[in-house]
Write a protein that holds these residues in place. Structure first.
Motif, PDB file in Angstrom:
ATOM      1  N   THR A  19       0.847  -1.199   0.000  1.00  0.00           N
ATOM      2  CA  THR A  19       0.000   0.000   0.000  1.00  0.00           C
ATOM      3  C   THR A  19       0.882   1.248   0.000  1.00  0.00           C
ATOM      4  OG1 THR A  19      -1.666  -1.191   1.287  1.00  0.00           O
ATOM      5  CG2 THR A  19      -1.910   1.184   1.187  1.00  0.00           C
ATOM      6  N   GLY A  20       1.951   1.198   0.774  1.00  0.00           N
ATOM      7  CA  GLY A  20       2.885   2.325   0.819  1.00  0.00           C
ATOM      8  C   GLY A  20       3.494   2.594  -0.554  1.00  0.00           C
ATOM      9  N   LEU A  21       3.896   1.541  -1.241  1.00  0.00           N
ATOM     10  CA  LEU A  21       4.505   1.706  -2.571  1.00  0.00           C
ATOM     11  C   LEU A  21       3.480   2.217  -3.587  1.00  0.00           C
ATOM     12  CD1 LEU A  21       6.848  -1.427  -2.811  1.00  0.00           C
ATOM     13  CD2 LEU A  21       7.372   0.902  -2.046  1.00  0.00           C
ATOM     14  N   LEU A  22       2.263   1.758  -3.396  1.00  0.00           N
ATOM     15  CA  LEU A  22       1.163   2.193  -4.275  1.00  0.00           C
ATOM     16  C   LEU A  22       0.908   3.703  -4.103  1.00  0.00           C
ATOM     17  CD1 LEU A  22      -1.964  -0.034  -4.323  1.00  0.00           C
ATOM     18  CD2 LEU A  22      -2.284   2.402  -4.210  1.00  0.00           C
ATOM     19  N   ILE A  23       0.884   4.154  -2.854  1.00  0.00           N
ATOM     20  CA  ILE A  23       0.683   5.579  -2.576  1.00  0.00           C
ATOM     21  C   ILE A  23       1.825   6.389  -3.169  1.00  0.00           C
ATOM     22  CG2 ILE A  23       0.607   7.315  -0.713  1.00  0.00           C
ATOM     23  CD1 ILE A  23      -0.670   4.888   0.968  1.00  0.00           C
ATOM     24  N   ASP A  24       3.041   5.879  -2.976  1.00  0.00           N
ATOM     25  CA  ASP A  24       4.223   6.551  -3.511  1.00  0.00           C
ATOM     26  C   ASP A  24       4.097   6.734  -5.025  1.00  0.00           C
ATOM     27  OD1 ASP A  24       7.071   7.434  -3.261  1.00  0.00           O
ATOM     28  OD2 ASP A  24       7.379   5.697  -4.575  1.00  0.00           O
ATOM     29  N   ASN A  25       3.604   5.680  -5.687  1.00  0.00           N
ATOM     30  CA  ASN A  25       3.436   5.747  -7.138  1.00  0.00           C
ATOM     31  C   ASN A  25       2.393   6.797  -7.537  1.00  0.00           C
ATOM     32  OD1 ASN A  25       2.104   4.579  -9.822  1.00  0.00           O
ATOM     33  ND2 ASN A  25       4.254   3.958  -9.722  1.00  0.00           N
ATOM     34  N   LEU A  26       1.296   6.835  -6.818  1.00  0.00           N
ATOM     35  CA  LEU A  26       0.251   7.835  -7.115  1.00  0.00           C
ATOM     36  C   LEU A  26       0.794   9.249  -6.905  1.00  0.00           C
ATOM     37  CD1 LEU A  26      -2.956   6.310  -5.400  1.00  0.00           C
ATOM     38  CD2 LEU A  26      -2.445   6.403  -7.843  1.00  0.00           C
ATOM     39  N   VAL A  27       1.524   9.432  -5.805  1.00  0.00           N
ATOM     40  CA  VAL A  27       2.074  10.762  -5.501  1.00  0.00           C
ATOM     41  C   VAL A  27       3.021  11.203  -6.613  1.00  0.00           C
ATOM     42  CG1 VAL A  27       3.620  12.034  -3.933  1.00  0.00           C
ATOM     43  CG2 VAL A  27       1.830  10.560  -2.982  1.00  0.00           C
ATOM     44  N   ILE A 223      13.592  -4.636   0.461  1.00  0.00           N
ATOM     45  CA  ILE A 223      12.511  -4.330   1.409  1.00  0.00           C
ATOM     46  C   ILE A 223      12.949  -4.787   2.796  1.00  0.00           C
ATOM     47  CG2 ILE A 223      10.158  -4.969   2.128  1.00  0.00           C
ATOM     48  CD1 ILE A 223       9.219  -4.738  -0.655  1.00  0.00           C
ATOM     49  N   TYR A 224      13.525  -5.973   2.848  1.00  0.00           N
ATOM     50  CA  TYR A 224      14.013  -6.509   4.127  1.00  0.00           C
ATOM     51  C   TYR A 224      15.054  -5.574   4.723  1.00  0.00           C
ATOM     52  CZ  TYR A 224      16.237  -9.566   7.485  1.00  0.00           C
ATOM     53  OH  TYR A 224      16.762 -10.082   8.632  1.00  0.00           O
ATOM     54  N   GLU A 225      15.966  -5.152   3.892  1.00  0.00           N
ATOM     55  CA  GLU A 225      17.062  -4.289   4.325  1.00  0.00           C
ATOM     56  C   GLU A 225      16.533  -2.946   4.848  1.00  0.00           C
ATOM     57  OE1 GLU A 225      20.241  -4.975   4.580  1.00  0.00           O
ATOM     58  OE2 GLU A 225      20.593  -2.914   5.290  1.00  0.00           O
ATOM     59  N   TYR A 226      15.638  -2.314   4.087  1.00  0.00           N
ATOM     60  CA  TYR A 226      15.090  -1.009   4.491  1.00  0.00           C
ATOM     61  C   TYR A 226      14.288  -1.140   5.774  1.00  0.00           C
ATOM     62  CZ  TYR A 226      16.385   1.861   0.461  1.00  0.00           C
ATOM     63  OH  TYR A 226      17.069   2.593  -0.454  1.00  0.00           O
ATOM     64  N   ASP A 227      13.437  -2.154   5.821  1.00  0.00           N
ATOM     65  CA  ASP A 227      12.593  -2.366   6.997  1.00  0.00           C
ATOM     66  C   ASP A 227      13.437  -2.602   8.243  1.00  0.00           C
ATOM     67  OD1 ASP A 227       9.951  -1.983   6.617  1.00  0.00           O
ATOM     68  OD2 ASP A 227       9.377  -4.079   6.895  1.00  0.00           O
ATOM     69  N   ILE A 231      14.208   2.322   7.576  1.00  0.00           N
ATOM     70  CA  ILE A 231      14.098   3.346   6.523  1.00  0.00           C
ATOM     71  C   ILE A 231      12.739   3.177   5.833  1.00  0.00           C
ATOM     72  CG2 ILE A 231      15.155   4.309   4.417  1.00  0.00           C
ATOM     73  CD1 ILE A 231      17.738   2.795   5.197  1.00  0.00           C
ATOM     74  N   PRO A 232      11.981   4.280   5.685  1.00  0.00           N
ATOM     75  CA  PRO A 232      10.671   4.170   5.020  1.00  0.00           C
ATOM     76  C   PRO A 232      10.813   3.578   3.607  1.00  0.00           C
ATOM     77  CG  PRO A 232      10.985   6.377   5.935  1.00  0.00           C
ATOM     78  CD  PRO A 232      12.281   5.658   6.108  1.00  0.00           C
ATOM     79  N   LEU A 233       9.927   2.642   3.273  1.00  0.00           N
ATOM     80  CA  LEU A 233      10.030   1.959   1.968  1.00  0.00           C
ATOM     81  C   LEU A 233       9.867   2.909   0.785  1.00  0.00           C
ATOM     82  CD1 LEU A 233       8.134  -1.430   2.442  1.00  0.00           C
ATOM     83  CD2 LEU A 233      10.589  -0.967   2.580  1.00  0.00           C
ATOM     84  N   VAL A 234       9.162   4.039   1.008  1.00  0.00           N
ATOM     85  CA  VAL A 234       8.985   4.965  -0.116  1.00  0.00           C
ATOM     86  C   VAL A 234      10.323   5.516  -0.598  1.00  0.00           C
ATOM     87  CG1 VAL A 234       6.619   5.632   0.466  1.00  0.00           C
ATOM     88  CG2 VAL A 234       8.524   6.909   1.462  1.00  0.00           C
ATOM     89  N   LYS A 235      11.374   5.345   0.229  1.00  0.00           N
ATOM     90  CA  LYS A 235      12.692   5.843  -0.177  1.00  0.00           C
ATOM     91  C   LYS A 235      13.448   4.846  -1.058  1.00  0.00           C
ATOM     92  CE  LYS A 235      13.413   9.355   3.257  1.00  0.00           C
ATOM     93  NZ  LYS A 235      13.906   9.634   4.606  1.00  0.00           N
ATOM     94  N   LEU A 236      12.843   3.699  -1.339  1.00  0.00           N
ATOM     95  CA  LEU A 236      13.483   2.737  -2.246  1.00  0.00           C
ATOM     96  C   LEU A 236      13.749   3.413  -3.583  1.00  0.00           C
ATOM     97  CD1 LEU A 236      11.260  -0.424  -1.575  1.00  0.00           C
ATOM     98  CD2 LEU A 236      13.741  -0.319  -1.207  1.00  0.00           C
TER      99      LEU A 236
END
Ligand SMILES: Nc1ncnc2c1ncn2[C@@H]1O[C@H](COP(=O)(O)OP(=O)(O)O)[C@@H](O)[C@H]1O
Ligand SMILES: [Mg+2]
Length: 255
Positions: A19-27, A223-227, A231-236
């Protein structure tokens, strides 16, 4: 009326992350304004998005109930409904390109029927002024029918690669029918797929459950590394394989 996307599936399958990645994409596509509703009692989408939340709907419910019990009434001579509306607005967290409303939970024993009703109405009317409403759900769908009267345009069911998890989303699909929820499209996303591939048995289960597979998100060490590092996943990075998979899925539904 905005476009409503809800995400559901068993706990731990990756609903909140996707959901976070989806929001990031919309933004990033400039598809704003977006209202994000964290409807999970264990609210945590703010961590994926990288924002701090001051107050949840559950806390407001609690506060209003305490004010009534203590007989202190509401400030400025406001009625209960007026006060709830005012507090709901203060509960909206402004993010980068979206607003976030966190449902949270109520710890008390009080009866919240009236307050829930008012909050549902006001949340629904608040969401009308957004282009997109994105709801990160908890495992089932039962409580969603209590929290919103909204028509859902797209429901994404998230499963991992186990047959049991596919069966679980199959049951959610049935529940949507039984509860008579207004849902236009239901799509399955399989997450954490080894090498981005599905086992034949899993494909078979998807067919048995009559689910419409719209996309596969690979098992992703980033994702594992960021989590793990907080680090927020939107920063991938934009070329991250999961980000690209979500982008592809949204383009499938023409978003
Ligand atoms: N594609 C993926 N690859 C690797 N780990 C993932 C992936 N998607 C989610 N995760 C991890 O799975 C765990 C559960 O994810 P989360 O989004 O919180 O699930 P849910 O919201 O369904 O409970 C988290 O530790 C998250 O980092
Ligand atoms: Mg979650």
């Amino acid at each position: 009326m905005g476009y409503t996307i809800a995400v559901a599936g068993k706990g731990g399958t990756g609903k909140t992350s996707l959901t976070g990645l989806l929001i990031d994409n919309l933004v990033k596509k400039g598809e704003n304004p977006i209202l994000v509703v964290d409807a999970d009692a264990n609210a945590n989408i703010n961590e994926v998005l990288g924002v701090d939340v001051e107050c949840t709907i559950g806390e407001i419910r609690e506060e209003v109930s305490q004010r009534e019990i203590s007989g202190n009434g509401f400030p400025g001579g406001m009625t209960k409904a007026q006060y709830l509306k005012y507090r709901l607005n203060t509960a909206v967290t402004e993010g980068n390109g979206y607003d976030l409303l966190v449902m949270g939970r109520s710890e008390g024993q009080g009866c919240y029927c009236y307050v829930n009703g008012v909050l549902r109405e006001q949340t629904d009317s608040l969401s009308d002024s957004y282009k997109y409403l994105v709801i990160d759900n908890e495992a089932g769908m039962e409580h969603l029918s209590r929290k919103t009267t909204k028509h859902i345009d797209t429901l994404f069911l998230v499963s991992d690669c186990s047959r049991r998890s596919i069966q679980a989303v199959g049951r959610i699909k049935e529940l949507v029918k039984e509860l008579n929820l207004k849902v236009s499209n239901i799509h399955l996303i399989v997450n954490k797929a080894m090498d981005g591939q599905l086992h034949e048995g899993v494909k078979e289960e998807i067919a048995i459950q009559g689910l419409n597979l719209i996309g596969i998100v690979p098992m992703d060490e980033m994702i594992y590394e960021y989590d793990s590092s907080g680090i927020p996943l939107v920063k991938l990075p934009e070329d991250n394989k999961s980000k690209l998979a979500i982008k592809e899925i949204l383009s499938e539904i023409e978003i």
